[in-house]
Design a protein around this motif. Structure first.
Motif, PDB file in Angstrom:
ATOM      1  N   LYS A 101       0.830  -1.198   0.000  1.00  0.00           N
ATOM      2  CA  LYS A 101       0.000   0.000   0.000  1.00  0.00           C
ATOM      3  C   LYS A 101       0.865   1.248   0.000  1.00  0.00           C
ATOM      4  O   LYS A 101       2.043   1.202   0.323  1.00  0.00           O
ATOM      5  N   GLU A 102       0.261   2.354  -0.374  1.00  0.00           N
ATOM      6  CA  GLU A 102       0.971   3.617  -0.364  1.00  0.00           C
ATOM      7  C   GLU A 102       1.110   4.142   1.063  1.00  0.00           C
ATOM      8  O   GLU A 102       0.312   3.834   1.937  1.00  0.00           O
ATOM      9  N   ARG A 103       2.135   4.951   1.242  1.00  0.00           N
ATOM     10  CA  ARG A 103       2.331   5.584   2.541  1.00  0.00           C
ATOM     11  C   ARG A 103       1.195   6.575   2.791  1.00  0.00           C
ATOM     12  O   ARG A 103       0.794   7.305   1.870  1.00  0.00           O
ATOM     13  N   GLU A 104       0.709   6.633   4.011  1.00  0.00           N
ATOM     14  CA  GLU A 104      -0.364   7.573   4.350  1.00  0.00           C
ATOM     15  C   GLU A 104      -0.024   8.352   5.617  1.00  0.00           C
ATOM     16  O   GLU A 104       0.611   7.821   6.533  1.00  0.00           O
ATOM     17  N   GLY A 105      -0.457   9.593   5.631  1.00  0.00           N
ATOM     18  CA  GLY A 105      -0.291  10.401   6.816  1.00  0.00           C
ATOM     19  C   GLY A 105      -1.308   9.983   7.862  1.00  0.00           C
ATOM     20  O   GLY A 105      -2.497   9.852   7.551  1.00  0.00           O
ATOM     21  N   VAL A 106      -0.857   9.773   9.080  1.00  0.00           N
ATOM     22  CA  VAL A 106      -1.729   9.293  10.147  1.00  0.00           C
ATOM     23  C   VAL A 106      -2.161  10.436  11.056  1.00  0.00           C
ATOM     24  O   VAL A 106      -3.344  10.589  11.361  1.00  0.00           O
ATOM     25  N   ALA A 107      -1.188  11.220  11.498  1.00  0.00           N
ATOM     26  CA  ALA A 107      -1.489  12.317  12.426  1.00  0.00           C
ATOM     27  C   ALA A 107      -0.373  13.343  12.355  1.00  0.00           C
ATOM     28  O   ALA A 107       0.768  13.000  12.044  1.00  0.00           O
ATOM     29  N   ALA A 108      -0.710  14.584  12.655  1.00  0.00           N
ATOM     30  CA  ALA A 108       0.281  15.660  12.636  1.00  0.00           C
ATOM     31  C   ALA A 108       0.000  16.634  13.771  1.00  0.00           C
ATOM     32  O   ALA A 108      -1.151  16.792  14.204  1.00  0.00           O
ATOM     33  N   ILE A 109       1.065  17.276  14.219  1.00  0.00           N
ATOM     34  CA  ILE A 109       0.944  18.275  15.274  1.00  0.00           C
ATOM     35  C   ILE A 109       1.892  19.421  14.953  1.00  0.00           C
ATOM     36  O   ILE A 109       3.026  19.191  14.540  1.00  0.00           O
ATOM     37  N   ASP A 110       1.420  20.659  15.147  1.00  0.00           N
ATOM     38  CA  ASP A 110       2.303  21.778  14.862  1.00  0.00           C
ATOM     39  C   ASP A 110       2.855  22.357  16.166  1.00  0.00           C
ATOM     40  O   ASP A 110       2.543  21.878  17.260  1.00  0.00           O
ATOM     41  N   SER A 111       3.668  23.373  16.029  1.00  0.00           N
ATOM     42  CA  SER A 111       4.360  23.933  17.183  1.00  0.00           C
ATOM     43  C   SER A 111       3.403  24.599  18.184  1.00  0.00           C
ATOM     44  O   SER A 111       3.783  24.827  19.329  1.00  0.00           O
ATOM     45  N   ASP A 112       2.180  24.905  17.762  1.00  0.00           N
ATOM     46  CA  ASP A 112       1.180  25.454  18.667  1.00  0.00           C
ATOM     47  C   ASP A 112       0.346  24.372  19.349  1.00  0.00           C
ATOM     48  O   ASP A 112      -0.507  24.672  20.174  1.00  0.00           O
ATOM     49  N   GLY A 113       0.613  23.115  18.962  1.00  0.00           N
ATOM     50  CA  GLY A 113      -0.125  22.012  19.549  1.00  0.00           C
ATOM     51  C   GLY A 113      -1.385  21.616  18.810  1.00  0.00           C
ATOM     52  O   GLY A 113      -2.112  20.718  19.254  1.00  0.00           O
ATOM     53  N   SER A 114      -1.656  22.275  17.688  1.00  0.00           N
ATOM     54  CA  SER A 114      -2.826  21.892  16.889  1.00  0.00           C
ATOM     55  C   SER A 114      -2.582  20.551  16.223  1.00  0.00           C
ATOM     56  O   SER A 114      -1.492  20.304  15.712  1.00  0.00           O
ATOM     57  N   THR A 115      -3.610  19.713  16.236  1.00  0.00           N
ATOM     58  CA  THR A 115      -3.464  18.355  15.711  1.00  0.00           C
ATOM     59  C   THR A 115      -4.447  18.084  14.584  1.00  0.00           C
ATOM     60  O   THR A 115      -5.517  18.693  14.505  1.00  0.00           O
ATOM     61  N   ARG A 116      -4.068  17.168  13.729  1.00  0.00           N
ATOM     62  CA  ARG A 116      -4.944  16.659  12.675  1.00  0.00           C
ATOM     63  C   ARG A 116      -4.736  15.166  12.578  1.00  0.00           C
ATOM     64  O   ARG A 116      -3.633  14.667  12.803  1.00  0.00           O
ATOM     65  N   TYR A 117      -5.803  14.466  12.194  1.00  0.00           N
ATOM     66  CA  TYR A 117      -5.747  13.008  12.109  1.00  0.00           C
ATOM     67  C   TYR A 117      -6.384  12.516  10.820  1.00  0.00           C
ATOM     68  O   TYR A 117      -7.331  13.116  10.307  1.00  0.00           O
ATOM     69  N   ALA A 118      -5.881  11.401  10.345  1.00  0.00           N
ATOM     70  CA  ALA A 118      -6.553  10.707   9.259  1.00  0.00           C
ATOM     71  C   ALA A 118      -7.871  10.152   9.800  1.00  0.00           C
ATOM     72  O   ALA A 118      -7.967   9.774  10.971  1.00  0.00           O
ATOM     73  N   ASP A 119      -8.871  10.092   8.950  1.00  0.00           N
ATOM     74  CA  ASP A 119     -10.184   9.606   9.393  1.00  0.00           C
ATOM     75  C   ASP A 119     -10.101   8.193   9.963  1.00  0.00           C
ATOM     76  O   ASP A 119     -10.836   7.831  10.874  1.00  0.00           O
ATOM     77  N   SER A 120      -9.196   7.395   9.431  1.00  0.00           N
ATOM     78  CA  SER A 120      -9.095   5.994   9.832  1.00  0.00           C
ATOM     79  C   SER A 120      -8.624   5.811  11.275  1.00  0.00           C
ATOM     80  O   SER A 120      -8.788   4.726  11.842  1.00  0.00           O
ATOM     81  N   VAL A 121      -8.045   6.860  11.867  1.00  0.00           N
ATOM     82  CA  VAL A 121      -7.506   6.711  13.229  1.00  0.00           C
ATOM     83  C   VAL A 121      -8.148   7.668  14.231  1.00  0.00           C
ATOM     84  O   VAL A 121      -7.834   7.610  15.429  1.00  0.00           O
ATOM     85  N   LYS A 122      -9.030   8.533  13.769  1.00  0.00           N
ATOM     86  CA  LYS A 122      -9.672   9.490  14.674  1.00  0.00           C
ATOM     87  C   LYS A 122     -10.380   8.770  15.809  1.00  0.00           C
ATOM     88  O   LYS A 122     -11.083   7.798  15.589  1.00  0.00           O
ATOM     89  N   GLY A 123     -10.175   9.262  17.020  1.00  0.00           N
ATOM     90  CA  GLY A 123     -10.812   8.669  18.188  1.00  0.00           C
ATOM     91  C   GLY A 123     -10.039   7.512  18.781  1.00  0.00           C
ATOM     92  O   GLY A 123     -10.354   7.055  19.878  1.00  0.00           O
ATOM     93  N   ARG A 124      -9.031   7.013  18.038  1.00  0.00           N
ATOM     94  CA  ARG A 124      -8.237   5.880  18.530  1.00  0.00           C
ATOM     95  C   ARG A 124      -6.779   6.266  18.788  1.00  0.00           C
ATOM     96  O   ARG A 124      -6.151   5.748  19.700  1.00  0.00           O
ATOM     97  N   PHE A 125      -6.246   7.149  17.963  1.00  0.00           N
ATOM     98  CA  PHE A 125      -4.840   7.545  18.066  1.00  0.00           C
ATOM     99  C   PHE A 125      -4.760   8.978  18.595  1.00  0.00           C
ATOM    100  O   PHE A 125      -5.618   9.822  18.284  1.00  0.00           O
ATOM    101  N   THR A 126      -3.705   9.247  19.367  1.00  0.00           N
ATOM    102  CA  THR A 126      -3.458  10.600  19.867  1.00  0.00           C
ATOM    103  C   THR A 126      -2.000  10.963  19.644  1.00  0.00           C
ATOM    104  O   THR A 126      -1.106  10.231  20.095  1.00  0.00           O
ATOM    105  N   ILE A 127      -1.771  12.068  18.961  1.00  0.00           N
ATOM    106  CA  ILE A 127      -0.414  12.553  18.747  1.00  0.00           C
ATOM    107  C   ILE A 127      -0.120  13.635  19.784  1.00  0.00           C
ATOM    108  O   ILE A 127      -0.998  14.444  20.128  1.00  0.00           O
ATOM    109  N   SER A 128       1.105  13.617  20.287  1.00  0.00           N
ATOM    110  CA  SER A 128       1.505  14.626  21.264  1.00  0.00           C
ATOM    111  C   SER A 128       3.007  14.837  21.160  1.00  0.00           C
ATOM    112  O   SER A 128       3.705  14.051  20.507  1.00  0.00           O
TER     113      SER A 128
END
Length: 124
Positions: free
Chosen positions: A43-70
């Protein structure tokens, strides 16, 4: 260039949890967006989660509610807490870093620095 080293991968049963860590050699403007990616066999590489220097986070739909980036800026370390793991989460997981705008890009594409990855295997 920023050096990134992942750890924490392993094998667990479905429903279990893992926490991945990524140690960065430095935290600078070039690490103002930190992200986790994964690539499963065939499979192709996919972005799972990201966090910026202000602490804002984004998640792939497939992991929302299950994964937490910090991140712990004092330790230059990025984390990915993965709960309720599924067999389809099996993949090589990579840590990546880049400029802050990349956190808003589609799939967090364009990252400048990459780790070598840590393997996560989920059995059913």
């Amino acid at each position: 260039q920023v050096q990134l080293v992942e750890s924490g991968g392993g094998s667990v049963q479905a429903g279990g949890s893992l926490r991945l860590s990524c140690a960065a050699s430095v935290y600078t403007a070039s690490t103002s967006c930190m992200a986790w990616f994964r690539q499963a066999p065939g499979k192709e590489r996919e972005g799972v989660a990201a966090i910026d220097s202000d602490g804002s986070t984004r998640y792939a739909d497939s992991v929302k509610g299950r994964f937490t980036i910090s991140q712990d800026n004092a330790k230059n370390t990025l984390y990915l807490q993965m709960n309720s793991l599924k067999p389809e989460d099996t993949a090589m997981y990579y840590c990546a870093a880049g400029r802050v705008r990349l956190c808003q890009s589609v799939g967090f594409s364009g990252m400048d620095s990459w780790g070598k990855g840590t393997l996560v295997t989920i059995s059913s």
